[in-house]
Write an enzyme that holds these catalytic residues in place. Structure first.
Site, PDB file in Angstrom:
ATOM      1  N   CYS A   2       0.824  -1.210   0.000  1.00 36.54           N
ATOM      2  CA  CYS A   2       0.000   0.000   0.000  1.00 36.54           C
ATOM      3  C   CYS A   2       0.864   1.270   0.000  1.00 36.54           C
ATOM      4  O   CYS A   2       2.033   1.254   0.392  1.00 36.54           O
ATOM      5  CB  CYS A   2      -0.967   0.063   1.175  1.00 36.54           C
ATOM      6  SG  CYS A   2      -1.995  -1.395   1.369  1.00 36.54           S
ATOM      7  N   ARG A   3       0.258   2.338  -0.449  1.00 33.57           N
ATOM      8  CA  ARG A   3       0.822   3.685  -0.385  1.00 33.57           C
ATOM      9  C   ARG A   3      -0.308   4.617   0.029  1.00 33.57           C
ATOM     10  O   ARG A   3      -1.455   4.443  -0.393  1.00 33.57           O
ATOM     11  CB  ARG A   3       1.355   4.141  -1.741  1.00 33.57           C
ATOM     12  CG  ARG A   3       2.422   3.268  -2.393  1.00 33.57           C
ATOM     13  CD  ARG A   3       3.837   3.529  -1.849  1.00 33.57           C
ATOM     14  NE  ARG A   3       4.095   2.775  -0.642  1.00 33.57           N
ATOM     15  CZ  ARG A   3       5.242   2.839   0.048  1.00 33.57           C
ATOM     16  NH1 ARG A   3       6.219   3.649  -0.367  1.00 33.57           N
ATOM     17  NH2 ARG A   3       5.421   2.108   1.123  1.00 33.57           N
TER      18      ARG A   3
END
Length: 275
Positions: A2-3
């Site tokens: 994820c970011r």
């Protein structure tokens, strides 16, 4: 794994924050530059933002990759906000929760995101889950690690904890229950941003009195981006950023003397037993 990104500042178009920069969150969905775990964030995305005069944020979330959503371009072109939280997701495990599993999660004035993974999920967090009221467990948006971590944070917030304390204590509890977890958490109420760096990258860009951006990685090549040290709590507003070290619970365990262990240098010598 994820970011994510949070922004506080003058109202900006969502597109100028999330799509247009050279290394935007949009591009990080397939070409992140500093992601340590996973390579493609295509298991959903979400954007949350605050409108003037309304303390409850709006959200737009989808189950698929951000680049495949044709409606986002129109939304990002016309919506402006001075407080935004957005994320692109790389799922810890396959699941059927679709967009419900995509950050940001929300309750009341808060938006929340988790970049990372809980080690040993789901068994590792069963003891912590048991501390939550049944209604909280039944109200989980999704059956993934991030949703449960959010429930733990939210329980502390509703119990009166300050936002930074709620994040920090949740991270320490989860890290103690599930060592090797990656727990970069991001929380905003539209006025402040709280975040933890725990096992993955976290950066911030601050122009005091104007804007603050907190993100998994820089979305452009501005030289003023600064990396947050691992095991750190970040508290930010539009005017300042405060970093506070977090103590890893495994460090305390490593330094706890055990019966019969060697005496550490500087410890007092044991006394002779009295007769």
């Amino acid at each position: 794994m994820c970011r994510h990104l949070a922004y506080l500042g003058p109202p900006e178009r969502l597109g100028d924050l999330l799509i247009e920069p050279a290394h935007s969150l949009y591009r990080q969905s397939w070409a992140p530059r500093r992601q340590r775990y996973g390579t493609v964030n295509a298991d959903g995305f979400g954007v949350g933002w605050y409108a003037d005069g309304d303390p409850v944020p709006a959200r737009y979330r989808r189950a698929g990759p951000i680049w495949a959503d044709q409606s986002l371009a129109d939304l990002a072109r016309v919506v402006r906000s001075g407080a935004v939280l957005a994320a692109v997701r790389d799922a810890t495990l396959a699941g059927a929760d679709a967009e419900a599993a995509a950050a940001p999660f929300a309750a009341g004035p808060w938006l929340f995101s988790h970049n990372g993974a809980v080690a040993g999920w789901p068994r590792s967090l069963a003891p912590l889950a048991e501390t939550l009221p049944a209604a909280d467990l039944l109200s989980l948006e999704a059956r993934n690690d991030s949703a449960l971590v959010w429930a733990l944070v939210l329980a502390r917030l509703r119990g009166g904890d300050e936002e930074g304390q709620a994040l920090a204590d949740t991270v320490l509890d989860v890290a103690a229950a599930a060592p090797a977890s990656r727990l970069n958490l991001l929380l905003t109420n539209g006025e402040t941003v709280m975040a933890t760096a725990w096992g993955d990258t976290l950066w911030y860009l601050a122009e005091p009195g104007r804007r603050t951006v907190v993100a998994s990685e820089p979305y452009d090549d501005d030289p003023h981006w600064q990396e947050v040290p691992d095991r750190t709590l970040l508290a930010a507003s539009r005017t300042d950023v405060l970093l506070t070290p977090l103590k890893d619970p495994s460090d305390a365990l490593a330094h706890t003397p055990t019966p019969g262990s060697a005496r550490a240098e500087g410890d007092p010598a044991p006394k002779e037993p009295s007769t």
